[in-house]
Each structure stands twice: as C-alpha cells, then as structure tokens.
Design a protein around this motif. Structure first.
Motif, PDB file in Angstrom:
ATOM      1  N   ARG A   1       0.814  -0.992  -0.145  1.00  0.00           N
ATOM      2  CA  ARG A   1       0.202   0.145   0.014  1.00  0.00           C
ATOM      3  C   ARG A   1       0.876   1.314  -0.147  1.00  0.00           C
ATOM      4  N   THR A   2       0.419   2.309  -0.775  1.00  0.00           N
ATOM      5  CA  THR A   2       1.149   3.633  -0.481  1.00  0.00           C
ATOM      6  C   THR A   2       0.362   4.361   0.565  1.00  0.00           C
ATOM      7  N   ALA A   3       1.184   5.398   1.087  1.00  0.00           N
ATOM      8  CA  ALA A   3       0.476   6.262   2.527  1.00  0.00           C
ATOM      9  C   ALA A   3      -0.601   6.696   1.937  1.00  0.00           C
ATOM     10  N   ALA A   4      -0.862   7.184   0.844  1.00  0.00           N
ATOM     11  CA  ALA A   4      -2.109   7.700   0.314  1.00  0.00           C
ATOM     12  C   ALA A   4      -3.355   6.781   0.519  1.00  0.00           C
ATOM     13  N   GLU A   5      -2.879   5.476  -0.083  1.00  0.00           N
ATOM     14  CA  GLU A   5      -3.899   4.296   0.022  1.00  0.00           C
ATOM     15  C   GLU A   5      -4.303   3.922   1.500  1.00  0.00           C
TER      16      GLU A   5
ATOM     17  N   VAL B   1       8.208  -0.255  10.069  1.00  0.00           N
ATOM     18  CA  VAL B   1       9.744  -0.293   9.520  1.00  0.00           C
ATOM     19  C   VAL B   1      10.495  -0.485  10.537  1.00  0.00           C
ATOM     20  N   GLU B   2      10.406   0.496  11.693  1.00  0.00           N
ATOM     21  CA  GLU B   2      11.674   0.459  12.475  1.00  0.00           C
ATOM     22  C   GLU B   2      11.849  -0.924  13.262  1.00  0.00           C
TER      23      GLU B   2
ATOM     24  N   ARG C   1       9.912  -0.369   3.414  1.00  0.00           N
ATOM     25  CA  ARG C   1       9.861   0.638   2.525  1.00  0.00           C
ATOM     26  C   ARG C   1      10.433   0.676   1.117  1.00  0.00           C
ATOM     27  N   GLU C   2       9.742   0.679   0.273  1.00  0.00           N
ATOM     28  CA  GLU C   2      10.239   0.795  -1.121  1.00  0.00           C
ATOM     29  C   GLU C   2       9.818   2.277  -1.817  1.00  0.00           C
ATOM     30  N   ARG C   3      10.717   2.645  -2.643  1.00  0.00           N
ATOM     31  CA  ARG C   3      10.388   3.840  -3.385  1.00  0.00           C
ATOM     32  C   ARG C   3      10.104   3.626  -4.705  1.00  0.00           C
ATOM     33  N   ASP C   4       8.858   4.196  -5.025  1.00  0.00           N
ATOM     34  CA  ASP C   4       8.568   4.260  -6.487  1.00  0.00           C
ATOM     35  C   ASP C   4       9.096   5.399  -7.226  1.00  0.00           C
ATOM     36  N   PRO C   5      10.178   5.036  -8.101  1.00  0.00           N
ATOM     37  CA  PRO C   5      11.008   5.989  -8.985  1.00  0.00           C
ATOM     38  C   PRO C   5      10.248   6.954  -9.867  1.00  0.00           C
ATOM     39  N   LEU C   6       9.244   6.281 -10.401  1.00  0.00           N
ATOM     40  CA  LEU C   6       8.262   7.018 -11.232  1.00  0.00           C
ATOM     41  C   LEU C   6       7.238   7.914 -10.810  1.00  0.00           C
ATOM     42  N   ARG C   7       6.968   7.826  -9.626  1.00  0.00           N
ATOM     43  CA  ARG C   7       5.841   8.515  -9.257  1.00  0.00           C
ATOM     44  C   ARG C   7       6.409   9.324  -7.887  1.00  0.00           C
TER      45      ARG C   7
ATOM     46  N   ARG D   1       7.045   8.264  -4.676  1.00  0.00           N
ATOM     47  CA  ARG D   1       6.480   7.969  -3.425  1.00  0.00           C
ATOM     48  C   ARG D   1       6.823   6.750  -2.645  1.00  0.00           C
ATOM     49  N   ASP D   2       6.636   6.769  -1.460  1.00  0.00           N
ATOM     50  CA  ASP D   2       7.008   5.439  -0.853  1.00  0.00           C
ATOM     51  C   ASP D   2       6.006   4.179  -0.896  1.00  0.00           C
TER      52      ASP D   2
END
Length: 224
Positions: free
Chosen positions: A114-118, A138-139, A145-151, A153-154
């Motif tokens: 899920r993204t944070a927005a979702e 995460v801690e 946590r993965e990074r979406d390079p196109l958008r 966002r985490d």
C-alpha cells in the motif's frame, strides 16, 4: 453494564479519551461500555482523528428520526469481523491501535503493498497518523519501505520475510537489555541482592534472545 444508546456526555468522554491518546479498551472501561461499542461509535463518526461528539450526537438523532439503521462499518462486511479480531489481538500484544490497523490492512491486502495515500484513504485517518504507524512498523521490521521512482512516493510492503526480520529485531533488542542488566551488576556489586537479581535477569534474557535468533535462522526456510 449500561445498555442503550450512548449519551452526549459519554460521547464527550470519548472525544476526551481520544485526545488523551487512551486506547478504545480504556475508554470503554471508564464508561463501563463494551469495547466494541466504543470502536463502532468512533468508526461511524469520523474515526479517531475526526471524531466530534456534537456531530456524532446529531447524526444519531437524525438516524433515529428517519428510522433508518446506521451505515455499516467496513468491519461488518464479509470478513470484517475477523479483521477487527486480529486488530484487537495485535493491540493486546502491545501495538498501538493505529499501528495495528495499518499493519492488518497491509497483511490483508492482495499483494501486501500500500502507499501512504491508500492507507490514509482506506482507514479514513490523517496522513500524519499513517506516517507515525508505518515508521513504527518499518523500525521494528514488520514492514519494509520501497521507493517508486516513477511517481516519487513510498510504498509499504509486508511480505513473508518480514516475520523473520521482526523477530530478529525484537530478539536483538532483548539481547541489548540482557547486556545492560549484566553490565549493571558491577555497579551494585555481584554479591548484593540487586546485583544477584540483575545477573539472573541478564542471563535469562540473553539465553532467551539467543535461542530466538537461532530458532528464527533455523526456521526461516519455512518462509521461502
């Protein structure tokens, strides 16, 4: 235990409890109400971040006047009761309720992503609440946590290997506590009652944490 609808005064106590960061169970205990009554009331009326006692009271009155039932919670949909039970188990194990809600939503998602927005949209809470929850997860290794390079966002991901990492992190934290207890023995003296007690605690925690680490490594293949 009182029954019937919540009063306006009780709703004000709920709002005060949320503002004071009390758990749903503690709010319910103080009002002598079932925890399910409190969680349902909050979910129906804006969630923990948007609950307003006056609006909740007004909505209840309007529903009664219309003679229509309250809108069902997501937890009342097929499978929703089980979701709520899992959240309650997580809370009893020590997770903050919002963190538990985020974790369970990720666990029950189709691909564990899920993204944070979702998460914000699905749980109807503020972005700040989601941020605090996912940072905790995460801690402690429950989520990565993965990074979406196109958008840009985490994306937060829970996969099979997350269980291994969460146990390893927890065991290492316990090992640190064991080492701190052992180090404190010299401060109080190994022959003193406090020193002897700390030595026993340190030895116990060290053995438990080492056994957990060994067991996690041995059983990790079950997650492959």
């Amino acid at each position: 235990m009182p029954g019937g609808r919540l009063t306006q005064r009780e709703r004000q106590h709920i709002a005060a409890g949320l503002a004071g960061k009390l758990s749903y169970a503690e709010i319910a205990r103080r009002l002598d109400r079932p925890t399910s009554t409190i969680s349902r009331e909050i979910a129906r009326n804006g969630g923990p971040g948007g609950y307003r006692p006056q609006q909740a009271q007004l909505a209840t009155v309007q529903r009664a006047q219309r003679g229509t039932p309250a809108p069902p919670r997501a937890a009342e949909a097929p499978g929703g009761t089980m979701e709520e039970e899992i959240i309650e188990l997580a809370v009893r194990s020590g997770l903050p309720r919002m963190t538990a809600r985020v974790h369970v939503d990720l666990l029950l998602s189709e691909d564990g992503r899920r993204t944070a927005a979702e998460l914000t949209r699905r749980l109807k809470v503020s972005p700040a609440s989601v941020s605090v929850a996912v940072n905790f997860l995460v801690e402690h290794g429950y989520v990565r946590r993965e990074r979406d390079p196109l958008r840009r966002r985490d994306i937060y991901v829970v996969d099979d290997d997350a269980w291994y990492h969460s146990i390893v992190i927890s065991s290492r934290q316990t090992l640190e506590a064991a080492q701190a207890s052992t180090a404190a023995v010299q401060t109080y003296g190994p022959e003193s009652p406090v020193g002897q007690r700390l030595a026993k605690v340190g030895a116990f925690l060290e053995q438990v944490s080492l056994d957990m680490l060994e067991s996690a490594d041995r059983c990790r293949r079950l997650l492959a």
